[in-house]
Structure formats: structure tokens, C-alpha cells
Design a protein around this motif. Structure first.
Motif, PDB file in Angstrom:
ATOM      1  N   ILE A  64     -13.058  -0.121 -33.900  1.00 27.04           N
ATOM      2  CA  ILE A  64     -12.644   0.653 -35.073  1.00 27.04           C
ATOM      3  C   ILE A  64     -13.832   0.875 -35.996  1.00 27.04           C
ATOM      4  O   ILE A  64     -14.058   1.985 -36.496  1.00 27.04           O
ATOM      5  CB  ILE A  64     -11.501  -0.063 -35.816  1.00 27.04           C
ATOM      6  CG1 ILE A  64     -10.225  -0.038 -34.977  1.00 27.04           C
ATOM      7  CG2 ILE A  64     -11.250   0.594 -37.171  1.00 27.04           C
ATOM      8  CD1 ILE A  64      -9.087  -0.862 -35.566  1.00 27.04           C
ATOM      9  N   LEU A  65     -14.616  -0.177 -36.230  1.00 27.78           N
ATOM     10  CA  LEU A  65     -15.789  -0.050 -37.102  1.00 27.78           C
ATOM     11  C   LEU A  65     -16.838   0.866 -36.488  1.00 27.78           C
ATOM     12  O   LEU A  65     -17.453   1.679 -37.191  1.00 27.78           O
ATOM     13  CB  LEU A  65     -16.388  -1.436 -37.364  1.00 27.78           C
ATOM     14  CG  LEU A  65     -15.523  -2.416 -38.166  1.00 27.78           C
ATOM     15  CD1 LEU A  65     -16.236  -3.752 -38.324  1.00 27.78           C
ATOM     16  CD2 LEU A  65     -15.174  -1.836 -39.530  1.00 27.78           C
ATOM     17  N   MET A  66     -17.050   0.755 -35.183  1.00 27.09           N
ATOM     18  CA  MET A  66     -18.043   1.608 -34.527  1.00 27.09           C
ATOM     19  C   MET A  66     -17.590   3.072 -34.505  1.00 27.09           C
ATOM     20  O   MET A  66     -18.415   3.983 -34.633  1.00 27.09           O
ATOM     21  CB  MET A  66     -18.316   1.089 -33.115  1.00 27.09           C
ATOM     22  CG  MET A  66     -19.089  -0.219 -33.104  1.00 27.09           C
ATOM     23  SD  MET A  66     -19.548  -0.799 -31.445  1.00 27.09           S
ATOM     24  CE  MET A  66     -18.007  -1.547 -30.910  1.00 27.09           C
ATOM     25  N   THR A  67     -16.291   3.292 -34.366  1.00 29.19           N
ATOM     26  CA  THR A  67     -15.760   4.654 -34.436  1.00 29.19           C
ATOM     27  C   THR A  67     -15.946   5.227 -35.833  1.00 29.19           C
ATOM     28  O   THR A  67     -16.257   6.415 -35.992  1.00 29.19           O
ATOM     29  CB  THR A  67     -14.265   4.664 -34.049  1.00 29.19           C
ATOM     30  OG1 THR A  67     -14.116   4.158 -32.728  1.00 29.19           O
ATOM     31  CG2 THR A  67     -13.704   6.077 -34.100  1.00 29.19           C
ATOM     32  N   LEU A  68     -15.759   4.380 -36.842  1.00 30.18           N
ATOM     33  CA  LEU A  68     -15.982   4.809 -38.227  1.00 30.18           C
ATOM     34  C   LEU A  68     -17.429   5.234 -38.428  1.00 30.18           C
ATOM     35  O   LEU A  68     -17.702   6.218 -39.129  1.00 30.18           O
ATOM     36  CB  LEU A  68     -15.631   3.668 -39.181  1.00 30.18           C
ATOM     37  CG  LEU A  68     -15.866   3.925 -40.664  1.00 30.18           C
ATOM     38  CD1 LEU A  68     -15.004   5.089 -41.152  1.00 30.18           C
ATOM     39  CD2 LEU A  68     -15.570   2.668 -41.486  1.00 30.18           C
ATOM     40  N   GLN A  69     -18.348   4.513 -37.812  1.00 33.92           N
ATOM     41  CA  GLN A  69     -19.763   4.890 -37.905  1.00 33.92           C
ATOM     42  C   GLN A  69     -20.003   6.269 -37.311  1.00 33.92           C
ATOM     43  O   GLN A  69     -20.672   7.111 -37.925  1.00 33.92           O
ATOM     44  CB  GLN A  69     -20.629   3.861 -37.179  1.00 33.92           C
ATOM     45  CG  GLN A  69     -22.108   4.251 -37.134  1.00 33.92           C
ATOM     46  CD  GLN A  69     -22.935   3.293 -36.308  1.00 33.92           C
ATOM     47  OE1 GLN A  69     -22.501   2.197 -35.967  1.00 33.92           O
ATOM     48  NE2 GLN A  69     -24.153   3.693 -35.966  1.00 33.92           N
ATOM     49  N   ILE A  70     -19.471   6.509 -36.129  1.00 35.78           N
ATOM     50  CA  ILE A  70     -19.655   7.810 -35.463  1.00 35.78           C
ATOM     51  C   ILE A  70     -19.060   8.926 -36.306  1.00 35.78           C
ATOM     52  O   ILE A  70     -19.676   9.988 -36.505  1.00 35.78           O
ATOM     53  CB  ILE A  70     -19.008   7.787 -34.066  1.00 35.78           C
ATOM     54  CG1 ILE A  70     -19.734   6.780 -33.167  1.00 35.78           C
ATOM     55  CG2 ILE A  70     -19.035   9.169 -33.438  1.00 35.78           C
ATOM     56  CD1 ILE A  70     -19.045   6.533 -31.847  1.00 35.78           C
ATOM     57  N   PHE A  71     -17.857   8.697 -36.833  1.00 36.79           N
ATOM     58  CA  PHE A  71     -17.177   9.702 -37.663  1.00 36.79           C
ATOM     59  C   PHE A  71     -17.988  10.010 -38.920  1.00 36.79           C
ATOM     60  O   PHE A  71     -18.181  11.183 -39.272  1.00 36.79           O
ATOM     61  CB  PHE A  71     -15.789   9.191 -38.041  1.00 36.79           C
ATOM     62  CG  PHE A  71     -15.047  10.086 -39.000  1.00 36.79           C
ATOM     63  CD1 PHE A  71     -14.403  11.231 -38.545  1.00 36.79           C
ATOM     64  CD2 PHE A  71     -14.994   9.790 -40.355  1.00 36.79           C
ATOM     65  CE1 PHE A  71     -13.712  12.058 -39.427  1.00 36.79           C
ATOM     66  CE2 PHE A  71     -14.312  10.605 -41.238  1.00 36.79           C
ATOM     67  CZ  PHE A  71     -13.673  11.743 -40.768  1.00 36.79           C
ATOM     68  N   THR A  72     -18.477   8.952 -39.574  1.00 36.27           N
ATOM     69  CA  THR A  72     -19.248   9.143 -40.812  1.00 36.27           C
ATOM     70  C   THR A  72     -20.557   9.860 -40.532  1.00 36.27           C
ATOM     71  O   THR A  72     -20.973  10.746 -41.291  1.00 36.27           O
ATOM     72  CB  THR A  72     -19.528   7.783 -41.476  1.00 36.27           C
ATOM     73  OG1 THR A  72     -18.298   7.093 -41.674  1.00 36.27           O
ATOM     74  CG2 THR A  72     -20.209   7.981 -42.826  1.00 36.27           C
TER      75      THR A  72
END
Length: 218
Positions: A199-207
Motif C-alpha cells: 500500500i505504501l509503495m503504491t502510494l509512492q508510485i501514485f504520488t
């Protein structure tokens, strides 16, 4: 794979996962706020303030987080009694702040001084400079390192189980002790940790994509 056992232990593991995610996110937020303050103090013109901030970072980066948790939970100052969750949250937050401070300080130092001087020359207040110039650029500079550190913090949060916080690790160990089935207990717990860090790594990609899109529009 014993699916009956998985079905039995999964509710307990999910309860622990909620506690793990909650304490980790709160520690990341508190650690970021405290880390930002420490980063600013590290750049202060006052030598005493710089030394105090540097000393804090030196101590909490050098002492194992497990020792910090044990000290806070078992030997709190002034006779204060803390719950296991509160002690775990404070320990994780204090530790996170030391790392976040250095990450944020790197971002602050990466901003060209000319931009700040130009903003001051046109009459922008320190608050406006922070919101419009510093923070947007800091986010771009530090995002990968910041998320990587947050992922590490989420995994390290498993150590709060030592002070009896009912997190995912403690619940997984408890279920393993009663079933003696490592794959159905610890393996499923590992999968839940993987989901949370994803979830945190996906947030990084999205941001990162949003920031690139925003930069392209400029």
C-alpha cells in the motif's frame, strides 16, 4: 496448506494487522512532524539548538528501537504509566523522527538559495515560502527515500510485540504456539505484511505520477 487452520487464525491475524497498520501510520505522521521540526533546528544559526537536534538524531539512530521501546514502556519518567500501545507509538515515533529529520534536511538543503532569496525579495512571508516553494520541492526530492523509510518502519513495528502490543506479529506468534503450523500462521502474517507495505509503495508510485503530471503542466 491447511485451509481450516487458516480460516481459524485469519480473524486474529487481521485484528493484529489493523493494530500494526494503525500504529505504523500514526508513527509515520508524528515522526514526520517531529522530524520536520528537527530538520529545521539542524539548520538553525544557533549552535546550541543545532547541537541539541543533532544529539537527538545521533541517539535515536544509534540505539536499537527495541531498547527504546523497552525503556519507554518499563521505565517511563516521572512515574507515568503508559499503555503498551502508547509506549509502542512513542518509541516508533521518536525513532522515526530521527530518520525523517535527516531525509527532510536533505530536501531543504537541495533547494537553491537563490529561489528563497528571490521569494523574499518580492515580499513573500516565511509561511508563503514554506508552502509554495519549500514543501512542493522537498516532496519531489525526498519521496523515494521517505517511502522506503516508512516501509522499513512498518516492518520494524513488529518489535512492539515485545512490550505486548497486540499487533500482527504478537497474534501470529500466539496462533503459531497453539497450532504449530508455521505456514498457516507466520506465512499468512508475512502475506499481510506484504499487503501493507505494498500500500505504501503504491502510494509512492501514485504520488510520483501526480507530481510528474503537475510538473508537465507547468
Amino acid at each position: 496448506m491447511n485451509f481450516e487452520t487458516v480460516a481459524q487464525v485469519l480473524p486474529y491475524l487481521l485484528e493484529g494487522a489493523v493494530v500494526t497498520f494503525e500504529i505504523s501510520i500514526l508513527a509515520i505522521i508524528i515522526g514526520t512532524l517531529l522530524g520536520f521540526l528537527l530538520a529545521v533546528l539542524r539548520l538553525s544559526p544557533n549552535k546550541l539548538i543545532r547541537f541539541a537536534a543533532a544529539a537527538y538524531i545521533w541517539i535515536f539512530r544509534g540505539v536499537p528501537i527495541l531498547m527504546v521501546l523497552v525503556f519507554i514502556y518499563y521505565t517511563p519518567p516521572f512515574g507515568i504509566t503508559l499503555s503498551a500501545f502508547a509506549a509502542g507509538l512513542l518509541g516508533l515515533s521518536f525513532n522515526a523522527a530521527a530518520y525523517k529529520a535527516e531525509i527532510i534536511r536533505t530536501g531543504l538543503l537541495a533547494i537553491p538559495k537563490g529561489q528563497i532569496e528571490a521569494a523574499e525579495a518580492i515580499g513573500m512571508t516565511p509561511w508563503q515560502i514554506l508552502i509554495r516553494i519549500r514543501i512542493p520541492q522537498i516532496v519531489r526530492f525526498i519521496l523515494p527515500t521517505y517511502i522506503s523509510n516508512s516501509v522499513a518502519l512498518l516492518k520494524e513495528s513488529a518489535q512492539v510485540s515485545v512490550i505486548t502490543v497486540p499487533d500482527l506479529m504478537l497474534n501470529a506468534q500466539s496462533q503459531f504456539s497453539s497450532t504449530y503450523l508455521p505456514f498457516e500462521t507466520l506465512g499468512v502474517a508475512a502475506a499481510l505484511y506484504l499487503c501493507m507495505t505494498s500500500i505504501l509503495m503504491t502510494l509512492q508510485i501514485f504520488t510520483e505520477r501526480k507530481l510528474k503530471l503537475h510538473a508537465g503542466r507547468k
